[in-house]
Scaffold this active site. Structure first.
Site, mmCIF file in Angstrom:
data_model
loop_
_atom_site.group_PDB
_atom_site.id
_atom_site.type_symbol
_atom_site.label_atom_id
_atom_site.label_comp_id
_atom_site.label_asym_id
_atom_site.label_seq_id
_atom_site.Cartn_x
_atom_site.Cartn_y
_atom_site.Cartn_z
ATOM 1 N N HIS B 213 0.813 -1.212 0.000
ATOM 2 C CA HIS B 213 0.000 0.000 0.000
ATOM 3 C C HIS B 213 0.852 1.271 0.000
ATOM 4 O O HIS B 213 0.334 2.355 -0.190
ATOM 5 C CB HIS B 213 -0.972 -0.019 1.196
ATOM 6 C CG HIS B 213 -2.154 -0.908 0.942
ATOM 7 N ND1 HIS B 213 -3.445 -0.534 1.203
ATOM 8 C CD2 HIS B 213 -2.222 -2.148 0.430
ATOM 9 C CE1 HIS B 213 -4.275 -1.524 0.871
ATOM 10 N NE2 HIS B 213 -3.548 -2.521 0.405
ATOM 11 N N SER B 217 -0.326 -1.261 -6.172
ATOM 12 C CA SER B 217 -0.105 -2.443 -6.995
ATOM 13 C C SER B 217 0.620 -2.087 -8.280
ATOM 14 O O SER B 217 0.429 -1.003 -8.833
ATOM 15 C CB SER B 217 -1.450 -3.083 -7.361
ATOM 16 O OG SER B 217 -2.075 -3.599 -6.221
ATOM 17 N N LYS B 241 -14.242 -8.303 -7.903
ATOM 18 C CA LYS B 241 -13.498 -9.116 -8.869
ATOM 19 C C LYS B 241 -12.781 -10.268 -8.142
ATOM 20 O O LYS B 241 -12.787 -11.412 -8.607
ATOM 21 C CB LYS B 241 -12.476 -8.247 -9.606
ATOM 22 C CG LYS B 241 -11.786 -8.964 -10.753
ATOM 23 C CD LYS B 241 -11.059 -7.979 -11.671
ATOM 24 C CE LYS B 241 -10.365 -8.712 -12.793
ATOM 25 N NZ LYS B 241 -9.902 -7.849 -13.864
ATOM 26 N N ASP B 242 -12.187 -9.960 -7.002
ATOM 27 C CA ASP B 242 -11.517 -10.993 -6.211
ATOM 28 C C ASP B 242 -12.518 -12.044 -5.739
ATOM 29 O O ASP B 242 -12.212 -13.237 -5.688
ATOM 30 C CB ASP B 242 -10.817 -10.379 -4.990
ATOM 31 C CG ASP B 242 -9.500 -9.712 -5.373
ATOM 32 O OD1 ASP B 242 -9.111 -9.829 -6.551
ATOM 33 O OD2 ASP B 242 -8.877 -9.088 -4.498
ATOM 34 N N GLU B 285 6.066 -33.893 -0.954
ATOM 35 C CA GLU B 285 4.835 -33.415 -1.560
ATOM 36 C C GLU B 285 5.152 -32.676 -2.861
ATOM 37 O O GLU B 285 6.261 -32.167 -3.029
ATOM 38 C CB GLU B 285 4.124 -32.463 -0.600
ATOM 39 C CG GLU B 285 3.607 -33.126 0.626
ATOM 40 C CD GLU B 285 2.433 -34.035 0.325
ATOM 41 O OE1 GLU B 285 1.295 -33.634 0.473
ATOM 42 O OE2 GLU B 285 2.686 -35.194 -0.085
#
Lengths: 185, 456
Positions: B213, B217, B241-242, B285
């Site tokens: 922040h 972005s 949107k997320d 894994e």
């Protein structure tokens, strides 16, 4: 800091050192040592505890083991291989050209009595248990043990012959209490 | 910070004393976000969602788990069979680890393509790598807790890595174990740390968001926002949107939980841990496989350094190298969209990582191309030759030609070489020599050719 120092009457010396600087460093050093000392019990508490260390030796009865047979016993949570070797296996282990080995050791340095081979059954690469204890297991190209994890081959003296492991299988500290009893650890 | 209009007097009273409402308003409503973020920008918030899911299910699972070597396996089986919804919680948690990693890996590759690590976001990038390292430690220790065969032997192999360090190696391993092998003390401390580290991750995530922040972005064009016309408020535009992306992601996640819950695990882990028997094929894994391949790529010594140490150093270096990435990539253009050559090497890097993962899952000395029978025949001929030479009193291994078989480890070596080449040589050189495409003058320009005319 500097301003406070000056109003408090501690004018800096010519080289810029003050009593305050000294106190600052001394306090810092004292604190660092203190933190180090306080941290040690926390770190050391993660080392093996007294009861874990107390389990560090075992006595094994060998009388039931036949020639050519291999048994596994547990010592310090790890497998220990005990191999009553045949004449052939002893001969194979002894004739090897020691200079050609990755971790050169004669067979004589690895046994107390040639008939009995005692090894920590943990691959020196990344700690898997090599196969070869059962007569049906793959025993690698040298008739000893074969580690399935990353393909290390050990000979009939537990020496590394091929694959990624850096050293021979470890021989633990042990002594014969009598002809048919061994104390490991 | 413009205070939001507060109609509720209670909220206003509270906000005056602890301005959480103003803070949230500032970080969500006013927080200007580039208007052109695509769906690859979903994966940051998805990772956050996964972290919350893992912590919540983990806390509840911990209420029924017993971190003792004799009881751990049984307590997990009890969770699966007797605890209400225990099977669901455990499958959410176990598959959640895989989902968390896939989301984070996509998030990282997003950053790699769009140059999100470049100035002024280097610290943001570093914090992300710290989170990745913490996640790996947490996932590794979590996998040990069910105390199955893979848990035990995975723990044994990975902790043994530290024995590669000269002089202090063995002491470190004993210290990590709290004994002379992986045993009850090891399980106890892994449980303690597995519970702790996720909260450390939360802390670093807060710093990650703070750093984010501070400069905002990055975006698919990789150019800075030039003013209000280039950005929109995070809420409601990107929250919605997320949310859509999260819903799609949950479909995939739920498919694993309900239809293939054990697909990503290993059957061996349903066998209780046995310190005397190693499973025939130990594999980590899937999310650790590329690193495992790098570890095993070194089957040769260099000077005084044994193969084992080299493998361990290379594995750690493969992640630590990312810390230097902001300076290794010398290109001033952030987004790969405008870097015609970089684009292709980026694709090769992805393929390279997939190949590393594939090699990591295979036994290193299995033949890659030749059939098992051909190899067996060649080996037999070689062994016969060695035996014959030995009987004649020569050193057989010098006399005979060893059959050369292309093995998985060779592919792994090639892929490892490319990985380091990409970061250490290619990116520094490419950044200086590549002819990039012209950058748009503003984020708005390519969106509205005839629009508000910003940037003209």
């Amino acid at each position: 800091m500097a301003t406070t120092g000056q109003t408090a009457g501690h004018a800096p010396h010519g080289d810029g050192e003050t009593r305050r600087d000294f106190l600052y460093l001394a306090t810092g050093a004292f604190g660092a040592v203190g933190v180090g000392l306080a941290a040690w019990p926390l770190i050391d508490s993660m080392n093996p505890a007294a009861d874990t260390l107390a389990l560090s030796s075992i006595v094994v009865d060998l009388s039931a083991i036949e020639t050519g047979q291999r048994i596994t016993v547990k010592w310090r949570g790890k497998p220990v291989f005990i191999d009553r070797r045949t004449e052939d296996q002893i001969k194979q282990a002894e004739v090897v050209n020691v200079a050609s080995l990755r971790d050169p050791q004669t067979d004589g340095e690895r046994v107390v009595k040639p008939e009995w081979l005692v090894l920590v059954g943990i691959c020196t690469h990344l700690g898997c248990v090599p196969l070869g204890q059962k007569s049906t297991d793959p025993r690698g190209d040298w008739g000893g043990w074969f580690c399935p994890c990353h393909g290390s081959h050990y000979d009939t003296s537990g020496r590394i012959r091929k694959g990624p492991a850096p050293t021979n299988l470890v021989v633990p500290v042990y002594e014969f209490l009598d002809d048919s009893t061994v104390k490991i650890g | 910070m413009a205070a939001p209009a507060m109609n509720n007097r209670m909220i206003k009273w509270f906000d005056d004393r602890l301005p959480v409402f103003s803070f949230m308003h500032h970080q969500m409503h006013e927080y200007p976000t580039p208007r052109n973020l695509n769906y690859w920008w979903n994966f940051g918030s998805l990772a956050g969602v996964m972290l919350v899911i893992m912590i919540v299910t983990g806390i509840v699972l911990a209420m029924n788990y017993t971190p003792t070597a004799d009881l751990a396996f049984g307590s997990v089986e009890r969770i699966m069979r007797d605890v209400n919804y225990g099977w669901l919680l455990r499958y959410i948690h176990a598959n959640g680890a895989s989902m968390f990693f896939i989301v984070v890996y996509i998030h990282i590759f997003r950053g790699l393509f769009y140059g999100s690590y470049k100035s002024p976001r280097e610290v943001l990038w570093w914090l992300g790598i710290v989170i990745l390292l913490l996640m790996m430690a947490t996932a590794f220790m979590g996998y040990v807790l069910p105390w199955g065969q893979m848990s035990f032997w995975g723990a044994t192999v990975i902790t043994n890595l530290f024995s590669a360090f000269p002089l202090v190696g063995d002491a470190i391993v004993t210290w990590l174990w709290g004994g002379f092998s992986v045993d009850n003390p090891t399980l106890n401390r892994f449980y303690s740390l597995h519970y702790l580290l996720p909260f450390v991750i939360v802390g670093v995530v807060v710093l990650h968001l703070w750093a984010l922040h501070t400069h905002g972005s990055n975006n698919p064009k990789g150019i800075d926002t030039k003013g209000p016309q280039d950005s929109i408020p995070f809420h409601p535009y990107y929250t919605v949107k997320d949310l859509f992306g999260t819903a799609v992601f949950f479909i995939v996640y739920a498919a694993f939980i309900f239809f293939f819950p054990d697909y990503l695990g290993h059957a061996d882990n349903y066998i209780p841990a046995n310190p005397l028997v190693t499973p025939p094929h130990i594999v980590p894994e899937w999310y650790f496989l590329p690193f495992y391949a790098i570890l095993r790529a070194f089957d040769f010594d260099i000077w005084f350094m044994p193969a084992k140490l080299l493998g361990v150093l290379a594995m750690f270096a493969s992640i630590l190298i990312l810390f230097l990435l902001p300076w290794l990539d010398t290109s001033r253009v952030r987004s790969g969209t405008f870097r015609p050559i970089f684009k292709w090497f980026f694709v090769i890097l992805i393929i390279d990582c997939v190949v590393l993962g594939y090699v990591g899952a295979k036994a290193p000395n299995d033949p890659l191309i030749a059939s098992e029978e051909t190899v067996a025949q060649e080996n037999e001929a070689y062994n016969a030759c060695v035996a014959k030479a030995d009987e004649a009193g020569k050193v057989g291994e010098d006399e005979c030609d060893k059959p050369f078989v292309v093995q998985y480890v060779h592919l792994g070596q090639l892929a490892t070489l490319y990985y380091f080449f990409h970061f250490l040589l290619l990116l520094p050189i490419l950044g200086r020599t590549e002819r990039t495409l012209p950058l748009p003058t503003s984020i708005l320009e390519p969106v509205t050719k005839h629009g508000a005319g910003a940037g003209k």
